[in-house]
Design a protein around this motif. Structure first.
Motif, PDB file in Angstrom:
ATOM      1  N   ALA A 246       0.861  -1.190   0.000  1.00  0.00           N
ATOM      2  CA  ALA A 246       0.000   0.000   0.000  1.00  0.00           C
ATOM      3  C   ALA A 246       0.893   1.233   0.000  1.00  0.00           C
ATOM      4  O   ALA A 246       1.782   1.357   0.848  1.00  0.00           O
ATOM      5  CB  ALA A 246      -0.915   0.001   1.215  1.00  0.00           C
ATOM      6  N   MET A 247       0.656   2.125  -0.944  1.00  0.00           N
ATOM      7  CA  MET A 247       1.397   3.385  -1.035  1.00  0.00           C
ATOM      8  C   MET A 247       0.358   4.511  -0.985  1.00  0.00           C
ATOM      9  O   MET A 247      -0.461   4.633  -1.903  1.00  0.00           O
ATOM     10  CB  MET A 247       2.247   3.424  -2.302  1.00  0.00           C
ATOM     11  CG  MET A 247       3.251   2.275  -2.362  1.00  0.00           C
ATOM     12  SD  MET A 247       4.368   2.292  -3.779  1.00  0.00           S
ATOM     13  CE  MET A 247       3.237   2.074  -5.147  1.00  0.00           C
ATOM     14  N   ILE A 248       0.398   5.297   0.082  1.00  0.00           N
ATOM     15  CA  ILE A 248      -0.683   6.230   0.374  1.00  0.00           C
ATOM     16  C   ILE A 248      -0.155   7.665   0.423  1.00  0.00           C
ATOM     17  O   ILE A 248       0.669   8.001   1.273  1.00  0.00           O
ATOM     18  CB  ILE A 248      -1.360   5.883   1.727  1.00  0.00           C
ATOM     19  CG1 ILE A 248      -1.742   4.399   1.775  1.00  0.00           C
ATOM     20  CG2 ILE A 248      -2.554   6.784   1.958  1.00  0.00           C
ATOM     21  CD1 ILE A 248      -2.732   3.966   0.728  1.00  0.00           C
ATOM     22  N   ASP A 249      -0.633   8.490  -0.506  1.00  0.00           N
ATOM     23  CA  ASP A 249      -0.296   9.921  -0.502  1.00  0.00           C
ATOM     24  C   ASP A 249      -1.562  10.678  -0.127  1.00  0.00           C
ATOM     25  O   ASP A 249      -2.233  11.271  -0.964  1.00  0.00           O
ATOM     26  CB  ASP A 249       0.211  10.342  -1.879  1.00  0.00           C
ATOM     27  CG  ASP A 249       0.853  11.733  -1.862  1.00  0.00           C
ATOM     28  OD1 ASP A 249       0.895  12.341  -0.771  1.00  0.00           O
ATOM     29  OD2 ASP A 249       1.306  12.193  -2.910  1.00  0.00           O
ATOM     30  N   ALA A 250      -1.909  10.629   1.168  1.00  0.00           N
ATOM     31  CA  ALA A 250      -3.163  11.235   1.625  1.00  0.00           C
ATOM     32  C   ALA A 250      -2.994  11.985   2.927  1.00  0.00           C
ATOM     33  O   ALA A 250      -3.980  12.301   3.593  1.00  0.00           O
ATOM     34  CB  ALA A 250      -4.223  10.143   1.787  1.00  0.00           C
TER      35      ALA A 250
ATOM     36  N   PRO B  64      -1.166   4.493  12.162  1.00  0.00           N
ATOM     37  CA  PRO B  64      -0.380   3.351  11.676  1.00  0.00           C
ATOM     38  C   PRO B  64      -1.288   2.252  11.140  1.00  0.00           C
ATOM     39  O   PRO B  64      -2.374   2.002  11.668  1.00  0.00           O
ATOM     40  CB  PRO B  64       0.392   2.893  12.921  1.00  0.00           C
ATOM     41  CG  PRO B  64      -0.385   3.434  14.077  1.00  0.00           C
ATOM     42  CD  PRO B  64      -0.983   4.720  13.604  1.00  0.00           C
ATOM     43  N   ALA B  65      -0.837   1.601  10.080  1.00  0.00           N
ATOM     44  CA  ALA B  65      -1.607   0.513   9.495  1.00  0.00           C
ATOM     45  C   ALA B  65      -1.335  -0.778  10.258  1.00  0.00           C
ATOM     46  O   ALA B  65      -0.187  -1.089  10.572  1.00  0.00           O
ATOM     47  CB  ALA B  65      -1.248   0.336   8.024  1.00  0.00           C
ATOM     48  N   ILE B  66      -2.390  -1.505  10.563  1.00  0.00           N
ATOM     49  CA  ILE B  66      -2.256  -2.834  11.148  1.00  0.00           C
ATOM     50  C   ILE B  66      -2.310  -3.809   9.977  1.00  0.00           C
ATOM     51  O   ILE B  66      -3.386  -4.227   9.531  1.00  0.00           O
ATOM     52  CB  ILE B  66      -3.373  -3.121  12.160  1.00  0.00           C
ATOM     53  CG1 ILE B  66      -3.444  -1.997  13.195  1.00  0.00           C
ATOM     54  CG2 ILE B  66      -3.141  -4.456  12.830  1.00  0.00           C
ATOM     55  CD1 ILE B  66      -2.157  -1.767  13.971  1.00  0.00           C
TER      56      ILE B  66
ATOM     57  N   ASN C 264       3.903 -10.170   5.564  1.00  0.00           N
ATOM     58  CA  ASN C 264       4.351 -10.023   4.178  1.00  0.00           C
ATOM     59  C   ASN C 264       3.704  -8.813   3.506  1.00  0.00           C
ATOM     60  O   ASN C 264       3.220  -8.885   2.376  1.00  0.00           O
ATOM     61  CB  ASN C 264       4.080 -11.294   3.375  1.00  0.00           C
ATOM     62  CG  ASN C 264       5.267 -11.676   2.509  1.00  0.00           C
ATOM     63  OD1 ASN C 264       6.395 -11.251   2.757  1.00  0.00           O
ATOM     64  ND2 ASN C 264       5.029 -12.483   1.492  1.00  0.00           N
ATOM     65  N   SER C 265       3.683  -7.685   4.230  1.00  0.00           N
ATOM     66  CA  SER C 265       3.108  -6.436   3.726  1.00  0.00           C
ATOM     67  C   SER C 265       4.155  -5.332   3.732  1.00  0.00           C
ATOM     68  O   SER C 265       5.130  -5.369   4.496  1.00  0.00           O
ATOM     69  CB  SER C 265       1.920  -5.995   4.587  1.00  0.00           C
ATOM     70  OG  SER C 265       0.883  -6.945   4.552  1.00  0.00           O
ATOM     71  N   LEU C 266       3.923  -4.344   2.881  1.00  0.00           N
ATOM     72  CA  LEU C 266       4.789  -3.175   2.775  1.00  0.00           C
ATOM     73  C   LEU C 266       3.878  -1.968   2.645  1.00  0.00           C
ATOM     74  O   LEU C 266       3.073  -1.889   1.713  1.00  0.00           O
ATOM     75  CB  LEU C 266       5.688  -3.316   1.543  1.00  0.00           C
ATOM     76  CG  LEU C 266       6.873  -2.381   1.354  1.00  0.00           C
ATOM     77  CD1 LEU C 266       7.824  -2.434   2.541  1.00  0.00           C
ATOM     78  CD2 LEU C 266       7.617  -2.747   0.071  1.00  0.00           C
ATOM     79  N   VAL C 267       3.978  -1.038   3.595  1.00  0.00           N
ATOM     80  CA  VAL C 267       3.081   0.123   3.622  1.00  0.00           C
ATOM     81  C   VAL C 267       3.925   1.386   3.715  1.00  0.00           C
ATOM     82  O   VAL C 267       4.826   1.482   4.561  1.00  0.00           O
ATOM     83  CB  VAL C 267       2.106   0.064   4.815  1.00  0.00           C
ATOM     84  CG1 VAL C 267       1.165   1.267   4.803  1.00  0.00           C
ATOM     85  CG2 VAL C 267       1.300  -1.233   4.790  1.00  0.00           C
TER      86      VAL C 267
ATOM     87  N   LEU D 134       7.209   4.296   6.963  1.00  0.00           N
ATOM     88  CA  LEU D 134       7.350   3.024   6.268  1.00  0.00           C
ATOM     89  C   LEU D 134       7.213   1.884   7.259  1.00  0.00           C
ATOM     90  O   LEU D 134       7.831   1.892   8.332  1.00  0.00           O
ATOM     91  CB  LEU D 134       8.706   2.949   5.571  1.00  0.00           C
ATOM     92  CG  LEU D 134       9.073   1.621   4.895  1.00  0.00           C
ATOM     93  CD1 LEU D 134       8.114   1.317   3.752  1.00  0.00           C
ATOM     94  CD2 LEU D 134      10.512   1.673   4.391  1.00  0.00           C
ATOM     95  N   SER D 135       6.392   0.894   6.904  1.00  0.00           N
ATOM     96  CA  SER D 135       6.242  -0.310   7.714  1.00  0.00           C
ATOM     97  C   SER D 135       6.400  -1.521   6.811  1.00  0.00           C
ATOM     98  O   SER D 135       5.762  -1.600   5.755  1.00  0.00           O
ATOM     99  CB  SER D 135       4.861  -0.335   8.386  1.00  0.00           C
ATOM    100  OG  SER D 135       4.644  -1.564   9.056  1.00  0.00           O
ATOM    101  N   SER D 136       7.263  -2.442   7.204  1.00  0.00           N
ATOM    102  CA  SER D 136       7.504  -3.622   6.377  1.00  0.00           C
ATOM    103  C   SER D 136       7.511  -4.893   7.213  1.00  0.00           C
ATOM    104  O   SER D 136       8.088  -4.930   8.294  1.00  0.00           O
ATOM    105  CB  SER D 136       8.845  -3.498   5.639  1.00  0.00           C
ATOM    106  OG  SER D 136       9.123  -4.693   4.930  1.00  0.00           O
ATOM    107  N   SER D 137       6.861  -5.916   6.675  1.00  0.00           N
ATOM    108  CA  SER D 137       6.959  -7.254   7.244  1.00  0.00           C
ATOM    109  C   SER D 137       7.230  -8.258   6.125  1.00  0.00           C
ATOM    110  O   SER D 137       6.848  -9.419   6.206  1.00  0.00           O
ATOM    111  CB  SER D 137       5.665  -7.624   7.985  1.00  0.00           C
ATOM    112  OG  SER D 137       4.547  -7.598   7.106  1.00  0.00           O
ATOM    113  N   LEU D 138       7.899  -7.782   5.059  1.00  0.00           N
ATOM    114  CA  LEU D 138       8.156  -8.639   3.905  1.00  0.00           C
ATOM    115  C   LEU D 138       9.118  -9.768   4.270  1.00  0.00           C
ATOM    116  O   LEU D 138      10.157  -9.546   4.893  1.00  0.00           O
ATOM    117  CB  LEU D 138       8.767  -7.829   2.761  1.00  0.00           C
ATOM    118  CG  LEU D 138       7.819  -7.018   1.865  1.00  0.00           C
ATOM    119  CD1 LEU D 138       8.590  -6.440   0.696  1.00  0.00           C
ATOM    120  CD2 LEU D 138       6.664  -7.864   1.367  1.00  0.00           C
TER     121      LEU D 138
END
Length: 461
Positions: free
Chosen positions: A148-152, A171-173, A177-180, A238-242
């Motif tokens: 998810a790439m959010i410009d808001a 923050p996104a929960i 294997n996500s990248l925000v 940036l949040s990553s769990s890749l």
């Protein structure tokens, strides 16, 4: 803090021991949304439309099947998401890019369609789309990698209606294997205006095109590029769990198997320093709109029609007063708030709004009376503490202003208005105030201009 993510075994087929699974051959799907034309906003977000097109083009070059949509209503946005979910097969790479207005409520980030009607907290979850829910649905449908790439992270007109501060994004929960990536830090907003392209997306596109780097490294480089270009005034989150290797622009280069991988030295993060010298550039407030501009405003026109049809519609009159006040049409706002208060003298919210409007126009004693009564009616009304802080600040009562702003901050720690006001009050009382002012500006880059519209600057008289 930068976190190093170890590459682990993942995937649907067996691989050799010690190697990393690859997503290069998986189906790649993207939903790109650019919401630019919000009727409630005073100008079209040209950068949102242009950036959505540029990102969609780049993703197509990278092999994504892209569905690009612009200016989606709530119904259209729901349909676009449903189509996106339906195309996700198990093991796919699923990506959403959203450019427009976002808002946080109850510790969740909501992406807003162009027809969102938000006047109170419950309206956010009713009309907005939870990013947490979107990511969870992508995961449920079987996506192996969720991006998810959010410009808001913009200060938007919706927040000004029912909050005196801009809360930015939460923050996104995200599932594993996500990248925000957000365009700026949590709870903060980035400067916005009539621009063709955003700095955030310019940096993002450059890094997405870079060969031989992972998607995680591309987004990390995007963050670092924005930080450097803005001198740390804008710091993307940036949040990553890749745990699966993936690259936008092709295969990630790896060292030969017979040579050990050397870990590159970590470059120390630049130190944030608080400016010690008071800034005394007086920003120029935006000019108030003329009668013609107000008459063309679709929200004002709609509320006026409702009032004309029902003169007792106090809710529509209160909302119109809020819109007038936001647009600095203070005399018209006062007329609406006067009517609402005459009908219900115990309406604390209306009292607070009239207090703030009177403070902005210089009727300080009348404003003080309204704020005092609002706090008698609702002792926990944080916005009334913030409004009374402005009144006391303009009256030169800095000690009282600091106390009011502190009370407001204790109830709403993300109130950029209260932080800025307390910093100015501290500076005028002989203190520093720089940390409060700097934090307020990091949360809302336009806060100094807003206060200049009230006749208050951070300069010591």
């Amino acid at each position: 803090m930068r976190t190093t993510i170890a590459l682990l075994l993942a995937g649907l087929v067996a691989v050799c021991a010690g190697t990393t699974s690859r997503a290069a051959d998986a189906a790649k799907l993207a939903l790109v949304i650019g919401n630019a034309k919000y009727p409630d906003n005073e100008f079209v977000l040209d950068d949102a439309a242009n950036d959505a097109q540029a990102v969609a083009d780049e993703l197509q070059r990278d092999g994504f099947i892209v569905d690009r949509r612009t200016n989606l209503t709530g119904d259209a946005m729901r349909q676009a998401l449903d189509r996106f979910y339906a195309r996700i097969d198990r093991g796919a790479v699923a990506l959403i890019f959203f450019d427009g207005f976002g808002i946080q409520s109850n510790r969740q980030t909501y992406l807003l369609p162009v027809d969102a009607q938000i006047w109170a907290e419950p309206d956010v979850s009713r009309d907005g789309f939870s990013l947490d829910t979107i990511l969870a649905e992508m995961n449920t449908r079987g996506a192996a990698i969720k991006i998810a790439m959010i410009d808001a992270s913009r200060r938007n007109p919706f927040e000004r209606r029912f909050r005196r501060y801009s809360a930015g994004l939460a923050p996104a929960i995200a599932p594993s294997n996500s990248l925000v990536l957000y365009s700026t830090s949590l709870g903060a907003v980035a400067a916005t205006g009539k621009v063709e392209h955003s700095l955030f997306v310019a940096e993002l596109l450059r890094e997405m095109r870079a060969p031989n780097i992972s998607a995680e490294q591309a987004l990390t480089n995007t963050k670092n590029g924005v930080v450097a270009a803005t001198n740390r005034e804008q710091v993307p989150w940036l949040s990553s769990s890749l745990t699966t290797e993936f690259s936008f622009a092709g295969v990630v280069a790896r060292p030969p198997a017979d040579k050990p991988t050397e870990q590159a030295p970590t470059k120390p993060e630049p130190q944030t320093t608080t400016p010690q010298k008071p800034v005394c550039d007086v920003p120029q407030p935006e000019p108030a709109p003329g009668a013609g501009d107000l008459a063309k405003d679709p929200i004002i026109a709609d509320l006026s029609r409702k009032i004309a049809a029902n003169a007792d519609d106090a809710t529509s009159r209160y909302k119109r007063g809020q819109v007038y006040a936001i647009k600095r049409a203070y005399a018209l706002a006062m007329q609406d708030f006067d009517v609402v208060i005459r009908r219900d003298p115990r309406d604390a919210e209306a009292r607070n709004n009239r207090c703030w409007t009177r403070a902005a126009t210089g009727d300080l004693q009348g404003a003080l009376a309204d704020c005092n009564l609002a706090l008698q009616l609702d002792p926990g009304l944080s916005d009334a503490f913030d409004s009374r802080g402005l009144v006391n600040l303009k009256l030169g009562r800095t000690t009282e202003a600091i106390k009011d702003y502190t009370d407001a901050i204790q109830r709403n720690p993300r109130s950029s208005s209260s932080l800025f006001g307390r910093g100015v009050a501290a500076r005028r009382s002989g203190g520093d105030g720089a940390s409060d002012i700097a934090l307020a500006k990091s949360m809302d880059p336009n806060i100094a201009k807003e206060f200049a519209g009230y006749g208050v600057t951070e300069c010591v008289p």
